[in-house]
Design an enzyme around this catalytic site. Structure first.
Site, mmCIF file in Angstrom:
data_model
loop_
_atom_site.group_PDB
_atom_site.id
_atom_site.type_symbol
_atom_site.label_atom_id
_atom_site.label_comp_id
_atom_site.label_asym_id
_atom_site.label_seq_id
_atom_site.Cartn_x
_atom_site.Cartn_y
_atom_site.Cartn_z
ATOM 1 N N HIS A 1 22.062 37.085 76.806
ATOM 2 C CA HIS A 1 22.817 37.828 78.094
ATOM 3 C C HIS A 1 22.324 39.292 78.146
ATOM 4 O O HIS A 1 20.947 39.052 78.945
ATOM 5 C CB HIS A 1 24.360 38.138 77.048
ATOM 6 C CG HIS A 1 25.167 38.740 78.067
ATOM 7 N ND1 HIS A 1 25.396 38.859 79.327
ATOM 8 C CD2 HIS A 1 26.530 39.208 77.671
ATOM 9 C CE1 HIS A 1 26.488 39.440 79.868
ATOM 10 N NE2 HIS A 1 27.225 39.876 78.758
ATOM 11 N N HIS B 1 21.763 30.770 85.214
ATOM 12 C CA HIS B 1 22.819 31.422 85.362
ATOM 13 C C HIS B 1 24.028 30.490 85.171
ATOM 14 O O HIS B 1 24.034 29.679 85.706
ATOM 15 C CB HIS B 1 23.067 32.605 86.426
ATOM 16 C CG HIS B 1 23.966 33.532 85.913
ATOM 17 N ND1 HIS B 1 25.375 33.238 86.314
ATOM 18 C CD2 HIS B 1 23.814 34.668 85.919
ATOM 19 C CE1 HIS B 1 26.147 34.659 86.071
ATOM 20 N NE2 HIS B 1 25.048 35.497 85.858
ATOM 21 N N ASP C 1 18.331 39.742 85.340
ATOM 22 C CA ASP C 1 17.301 40.272 84.246
ATOM 23 C C ASP C 1 15.827 40.142 84.693
ATOM 24 O O ASP C 1 14.903 40.588 83.875
ATOM 25 C CB ASP C 1 17.644 39.877 83.006
ATOM 26 C CG ASP C 1 18.907 40.127 82.429
ATOM 27 O OD1 ASP C 1 19.981 39.433 82.262
ATOM 28 O OD2 ASP C 1 19.217 41.503 82.205
HETATM 29 C C1 SDX Z 1 23.092 37.848 82.161
HETATM 30 O O1 SDX Z 1 27.531 35.440 82.773
HETATM 31 C C2 SDX Z 1 26.955 36.667 83.344
HETATM 32 O O2 SDX Z 1 27.428 37.035 84.363
HETATM 33 C C3 SDX Z 1 25.881 37.282 82.706
HETATM 34 C C4 SDX Z 1 25.322 38.237 83.605
HETATM 35 C C5 SDX Z 1 25.990 39.657 83.773
HETATM 36 O O3 SDX Z 1 25.775 40.101 84.642
HETATM 37 O O4 SDX Z 1 26.927 39.575 82.873
HETATM 38 O O5 SDX Z 1 24.836 37.774 84.704
HETATM 39 C C6 SDX Z 1 23.834 39.066 82.870
HETATM 40 O O6 SDX Z 1 23.279 37.534 81.095
HETATM 41 C C7 SDX Z 1 22.068 37.130 83.068
HETATM 42 C C8 SDX Z 1 21.611 35.889 81.999
HETATM 43 C C9 SDX Z 1 20.455 36.391 81.423
HETATM 44 N N1 SDX Z 1 19.977 35.513 80.173
HETATM 45 C C10 SDX Z 1 18.480 34.887 80.545
HETATM 46 O O7 SDX Z 1 17.946 35.245 81.571
HETATM 47 C C11 SDX Z 1 18.327 33.903 79.363
HETATM 48 C C12 SDX Z 1 17.627 32.679 79.979
HETATM 49 N N2 SDX Z 1 18.757 31.958 80.577
HETATM 50 C C13 SDX Z 1 19.318 30.963 79.942
HETATM 51 O O8 SDX Z 1 19.506 30.901 78.730
HETATM 52 C C14 SDX Z 1 20.560 30.254 80.720
HETATM 53 O O9 SDX Z 1 20.183 30.253 81.725
HETATM 54 C C15 SDX Z 1 22.047 31.031 80.505
HETATM 55 C C16 SDX Z 1 22.280 31.336 79.366
HETATM 56 C C17 SDX Z 1 21.901 32.211 81.380
HETATM 57 C C18 SDX Z 1 23.064 30.144 81.163
HETATM 58 O O10 SDX Z 1 23.125 29.050 80.477
HETATM 59 P P1 SDX Z 1 24.121 27.932 80.593
HETATM 60 O O11 SDX Z 1 24.852 28.062 81.808
HETATM 61 O O12 SDX Z 1 24.965 27.563 79.333
HETATM 62 O O13 SDX Z 1 23.238 26.777 80.811
HETATM 63 P P2 SDX Z 1 22.545 25.742 79.748
HETATM 64 O O14 SDX Z 1 22.093 26.499 78.769
HETATM 65 O O15 SDX Z 1 23.730 24.612 79.571
HETATM 66 O O16 SDX Z 1 21.231 24.991 80.578
HETATM 67 C C19 SDX Z 1 21.723 23.898 81.456
HETATM 68 C C20 SDX Z 1 20.077 23.226 81.496
HETATM 69 C C21 SDX Z 1 19.655 23.078 79.983
HETATM 70 O O17 SDX Z 1 18.479 22.032 80.324
HETATM 71 P P3 SDX Z 1 19.165 20.222 79.628
HETATM 72 O O18 SDX Z 1 19.682 20.733 78.445
HETATM 73 O O19 SDX Z 1 20.328 20.215 80.674
HETATM 74 O O20 SDX Z 1 17.860 19.715 79.808
HETATM 75 O O21 SDX Z 1 19.209 24.354 82.293
HETATM 76 C C22 SDX Z 1 18.375 24.634 81.085
HETATM 77 C C23 SDX Z 1 18.723 24.041 79.487
HETATM 78 O O22 SDX Z 1 17.814 23.874 78.792
HETATM 79 N N3 SDX Z 1 17.914 25.899 81.359
HETATM 80 C C24 SDX Z 1 16.927 26.627 81.173
HETATM 81 C C25 SDX Z 1 16.962 28.005 81.229
HETATM 82 N N4 SDX Z 1 18.288 28.117 81.469
HETATM 83 C C26 SDX Z 1 18.826 26.996 81.454
HETATM 84 N N5 SDX Z 1 15.700 25.997 81.040
HETATM 85 C C27 SDX Z 1 14.370 26.947 81.027
HETATM 86 N N6 SDX Z 1 14.587 28.453 81.323
HETATM 87 C C28 SDX Z 1 15.928 28.726 81.376
HETATM 88 N N7 SDX Z 1 16.113 30.082 81.489
#
Ligand code: SDX
Length: 427
Positions: free
Chosen positions: A267, A306, A362
């Site tokens: 997050h 996201h 981010d």
């Molecule tokens: C913020 O919710 C909000 O509004 C948050 C925010 C706010 O203003 O409050 O916008 C702020 O928290 C932004 C997000 C910051 N976090 C990151 O940048 C960390 C990296 N991102 C991920 O961990 C992920 O994208 C999330 C946590 C942001 C979202 O996760 P989801 O929606 O639960 O997606 P998921 O984990 O189910 O992923 C779906 C697929 C998976 O692959 P498969 O299992 O289908 O093979 O996408 C892949 C994940 O492995 N994936 C990524 C990835 N994010 C998702 N693969 C590589 N790099 C990534 N960053």
């Protein structure tokens, strides 16, 4: 004539049900009538991490994840970032309307009046280790503020809620700046009422011997970043504030729960994780190798992806533009080249395209914060200062929502059936 209902046939019993559809949702509680027998509890919706569950009806922030739209109280984020001050946006989020000049100056005056913290808070802060993470310091200290203002428990009184909102908006930057000074072993610089909100925060953070040459471009860039972080509907930390606040605890305790959630690397902690990732990659030439590792599931591309935006995060676009203005003042952050190459490669690669992974808020923010002189473990503190008005607006909306009560989800029990206690020498 189409009916706004959902017809359900329970094939276990042959029974038919008609559920009303409102705003694209069915009420989960309407599922409970679907039973296989009289003593059956009835159907529930199972939704780990609430991927497809609306927890509330809100008028504060609107996001369209496919069209890269973000609006606070109907105003596009692009216009607020260009024309508004952070305190103006904080007022808008809380009150629902942009303030008149008179309303804004009263709000600014109230906040300015409350920027000091009790001297005991300083004793509390000096108790942390020299290398304490500033988010841990913020989390502990904001929670402790609830002990300084026991009147904050009176959450049913609107005037009292306003007083606590002012105290939190005024004191969070002071506590954040003191945490920064603590990590540098510097004496604390106290708030100055002759400075505006952003200038005061920057001065408390960076001034040496009471002097800090203000850079108006950097201060406006910081203000824009705070505006872009101010609210984001039911993200993890806001949901934490709403859930904890639903027990009718005071707002300092509820906000400390939001700080705790924001601390996590998935997050708000992602902006710090992005810088660590860029440090790990080291050079532009190493980017393809790193991307391959991510595609093999060895780690994530931090700052990408996201839950809601399945397109470019509109905030990331604005932050990237702000970065150019900052780097003109500070000199180019060498890591920007790696970040731009990462983005270029990822946006062309099917692994990211197929998962609709784009830069989020981010991805670039940390590069700007670093260029402004903040260490990477402080980036999420800046996110918390930005997100505070959103937490407070959402907390107040939850309290005023007649449909809300204490948050208490149900579960599907998949554990052991009843069994008898086994004395220790028979285990
Ligand atoms: C913020 O919710 C909000 O509004 C948050 C925010 C706010 O203003 O409050 O916008 C702020 O928290 C932004 C997000 C910051 N976090 C990151 O940048 C960390 C990296 N991102 C991920 O961990 C992920 O994208 C999330 C946590 C942001 C979202 O996760 P989801 O929606 O639960 O997606 P998921 O984990 O189910 O992923 C779906 C697929 C998976 O692959 P498969 O299992 O289908 O093979 O996408 C892949 C994940 O492995 N994936 C990524 C990835 N994010 C998702 N693969 C590589 N790099 C990534 N960053």
């Amino acid at each position: 004539m189409t009916r706004d209902t959902l017809s359900i046939t329970d094939n276990r019993t042959g029974q038919n049900y008609e559920l009303p559809v409102t705003d694209g949702t069915i009420r989960a509680i309407d599922l409970r009538q679907i039973k296989v027998s009289e003593e059956d509890f009835g159907l529930m919706a199972y939704d780990p991490a609430y991927l497809n569950t609306a927890s509330c009806r809100s008028t504060i922030t609107y996001i369209d994840g496919d069209r890269s739209i973000l609006r606070y109280r109907g105003y596009p984020i692009e216009q607020l970032a260009e024309h508004a001050t952070f305190l103006e946006v904080a007022y808008l989020l809380a009150e629902g309307e942009l303030p008149t000049r008179e309303q804004l100056s009263r709000w600014e005056e109230d906040v300015r009046y409350h920027t000091y913290v009790h001297t005991n808070v300083i004793k509390f802060l000096t108790g942390f280790r020299y290398d304490a993470h500033p988010m841990g310091m913020l989390l502990g200290t904001v929670g402790a503020l609830s002990t300084f203002y026991p009147d904050a428990k009176n959450i049913s009184d609107a005037e009292n809620r306003y007083t606590q909102r002012v105290r939190l908006m005024a004191k969070l930057p002071t506590i954040a700046a003191f945490a920064f000074r603590h990590s540098r072993g510097l004496p604390y610089e106290f708030p100055r009422n002759d400075l505006d909100y952003i200038a005061n925060f920057v001065n408390m953070t960076f001034s040496i011997g009471g002097k800090h040459e203000p850079n108006k471009v950097l201060q406006r860039a910081l203000e824009i970043l705070l505006i872009l972080h101010a609210d984001h509907e039911q993200n993890c930390s806001t949901s934490a504030v709403r859930s904890v606040g639903s027990s009718h605890v005071d707002p300092f305790s509820a906000v400390s729960a939001g700080i705790a959630a924001l601390y996590g690397p998935l997050h708000g902690g992602a902006n710090e994780a992005v810088l660590k990732m860029l440090d790990q990659i080291q050079s532009k030439a190493d980017v393809p190798k790193f991307v391959e590792q991510v595609k093999q599931g060895k780690g994530r591309l931090m700052g990408f992806g996201h839950r809601v935006y399945k397109s470019y995060d509109p905030r990331a676009k604005l932050i990237k533009r702000t970065a150019d203005e900052v780097f003109e003042q500070t000199g180019l952050n060498p890591k920007l080249e790696i970040a731009l190459e990462l983005e270029r490669i990822a946006l062309e690669d099917d692994y990211f395209i197929s998962r609709r992974l784009y830069p989020n808020v981010d991805f670039y923010s940390g590069l700007i914060y670093q260029a402004m002189g903040y260490p990477s473990d402080y980036f999420t503190v800046l996110f918390a200062i930005g997100r505070l008005p959103g937490w407070l607006a959402q907390w107040a909306e939850m309290l005023g929502d007649k449909e809300q009560k204490i948050a208490r989800p149900r579960q599907v029990y998949v554990g052991e059936d009843e069994r008898q206690f086994v004395p220790i020498d028979q285990r």
